[in-house]
Design an enzyme around this catalytic site. Structure first.
Site, short mmCIF file in Angstrom:
data_model
loop_
_atom_site.label_atom_id
_atom_site.label_comp_id
_atom_site.label_asym_id
_atom_site.label_seq_id
_atom_site.Cartn_x
_atom_site.Cartn_y
_atom_site.Cartn_z
N ILE A 85 7.70 29.31 -22.19
CA ILE A 85 8.44 29.29 -23.34
C ILE A 85 7.49 30.67 -24.01
O ILE A 85 6.47 31.10 -23.51
CB ILE A 85 7.87 28.55 -24.38
CG1 ILE A 85 8.39 27.03 -23.90
CG2 ILE A 85 8.15 28.48 -25.91
CD1 ILE A 85 7.92 25.90 -24.70
N THR A 89 3.47 37.85 -25.90
CA THR A 89 3.29 38.87 -24.88
C THR A 89 4.54 38.60 -23.83
O THR A 89 5.10 37.60 -24.00
CB THR A 89 1.96 39.31 -24.16
OG1 THR A 89 1.89 37.84 -23.44
CG2 THR A 89 0.95 39.03 -25.02
N HIS A 91 4.19 38.01 -20.75
CA HIS A 91 3.54 37.09 -19.77
C HIS A 91 4.64 36.29 -19.27
O HIS A 91 5.06 36.17 -17.87
CB HIS A 91 2.22 36.36 -20.06
CG HIS A 91 1.41 35.80 -19.03
ND1 HIS A 91 0.42 35.16 -19.32
CD2 HIS A 91 1.65 35.85 -17.80
CE1 HIS A 91 -0.13 34.95 -18.06
NE2 HIS A 91 0.66 35.32 -17.13
N ASN A 116 15.62 26.02 -8.18
CA ASN A 116 14.84 26.69 -9.47
C ASN A 116 15.06 25.94 -10.82
O ASN A 116 15.93 25.96 -11.56
CB ASN A 116 15.22 28.21 -9.63
CG ASN A 116 14.63 28.66 -10.53
OD1 ASN A 116 13.60 28.13 -11.13
ND2 ASN A 116 14.48 30.10 -10.57
N ARG A 130 17.16 21.89 -23.99
CA ARG A 130 17.05 21.78 -22.33
C ARG A 130 16.46 20.63 -21.56
O ARG A 130 17.09 20.76 -20.62
CB ARG A 130 16.75 23.23 -21.83
CG ARG A 130 17.99 24.18 -22.23
CD ARG A 130 17.54 25.93 -22.19
NE ARG A 130 18.69 26.64 -22.77
CZ ARG A 130 19.10 26.60 -23.99
NH1 ARG A 130 18.55 26.06 -24.81
NH2 ARG A 130 20.11 27.61 -24.17
C1 DLZ Z 1 -0.69 31.38 -18.96
C2 DLZ Z 1 0.66 30.47 -19.11
C3 DLZ Z 1 1.08 30.61 -20.31
C4 DLZ Z 1 0.94 31.82 -21.40
N1 DLZ Z 1 2.46 30.22 -20.61
C5 DLZ Z 1 3.00 29.34 -19.82
C6 DLZ Z 1 4.11 28.46 -19.85
O1 DLZ Z 1 5.05 28.61 -21.10
N2 DLZ Z 1 4.62 27.68 -18.78
C7 DLZ Z 1 4.06 27.53 -17.67
O2 DLZ Z 1 4.50 26.87 -17.01
N3 DLZ Z 1 2.57 28.19 -17.40
C8 DLZ Z 1 2.35 29.14 -18.59
N4 DLZ Z 1 1.00 29.71 -18.22
C9 DLZ Z 1 0.43 29.34 -16.72
C10 DLZ Z 1 0.80 30.03 -15.57
O3 DLZ Z 1 1.99 29.58 -14.99
C11 DLZ Z 1 -0.32 30.22 -14.65
O4 DLZ Z 1 -0.81 28.52 -14.31
C12 DLZ Z 1 -1.43 30.74 -15.00
O5 DLZ Z 1 -1.20 32.06 -15.10
C13 DLZ Z 1 -2.59 30.66 -13.92
O6 DLZ Z 1 -1.98 31.39 -12.57
#
Ligand code: DLZ
Length: 157
Positions: A85, A89, A91, A116, A130
């Site tokens: 989600i 940022t 990320h 996927n 979803r």
């Molecule tokens: C760090 C992070 C963030 C901010 N958001 C999500 C998310 O919305 N969904 C998800 O599956 N994982 C998120 N993560 C964690 C990253 O996938 C991962 O576990 C960390 O960056 C450690 O590698």
């Protein structure tokens, strides 16, 4: 992305061994996906003993876990599930792109289909729709898994 999912084919899941790898981030939403995918696969005939579920911390860890699973045991298909989600940022975009590429790489390297099942959403409401609302991506992922497992069996003979 489109909501025009392919119509479901009637596929007997009895012969298939299926792996599910699911992220623990956004646990309720991913939990709903795991339930839907598992329920659809079992309803299609996949035996409980032929359904292996592994958990990882977040979506970023899905590809390596799929690869480890495929090295450990023979699977007809693996479904990778996560929910990303948008935050403050970019990320989530970086992870979404990296995971998409890595899942394809793992699948192509292993010659085993990897579905996927990472839902990428702008906000919580989109993700809810979803994962446990009207869009029901879980059913689509299960259907894609059955179709690809069948295709693999047919073309590997
Ligand atoms: C760090 C992070 C963030 C901010 N958001 C999500 C998310 O919305 N969904 C998800 O599956 N994982 C998120 N993560 C964690 C990253 O996938 C991962 O576990 C960390 O960056 C450690 O590698």
């Amino acid at each position: 992305m489109s909501l025009a999912a392919p119509g479901s084919l009637s596929i007997d899941g009895k012969p298939f061994t299926v792996g599910i790898v699911a992220a623990r981030y956004n646990p309720e939403l991913v939990g709903a996906l795991v339930e839907q995918v598992s329920a659809q696969l079992v309803a299609a005939g996949v035996k409980n003993k032929s359904l292996v579920v592994e958990r990882v911390p977040g979506s970023n860890e899905l590809p390596v876990a799929v690869r480890l699973l495929l090295k450990k045991r023979r699977f007809d298909v693996v479904v990778a599930l996560g929910v990303l989600i948008r935050g403050d940022t970019i990320h989530y975009e970086l992870i979404a792109e990296a995971v998409t590429h890595a899942l394809q790489t793992v699948a192509l390297d292993a010659g085993v289909p990897v579905i996927n099942g990472v839902v990428v959403a702008e906000n919580q409401a989109q993700a809810e729709a979803r994962c446990r609302g009207p869009v029901n991506r879980g059913a689509e992922f299960a259907q894609a898994a059955l179709e690809m497992a069948q295709l693999k069996k047919r073309l590997s003979r």
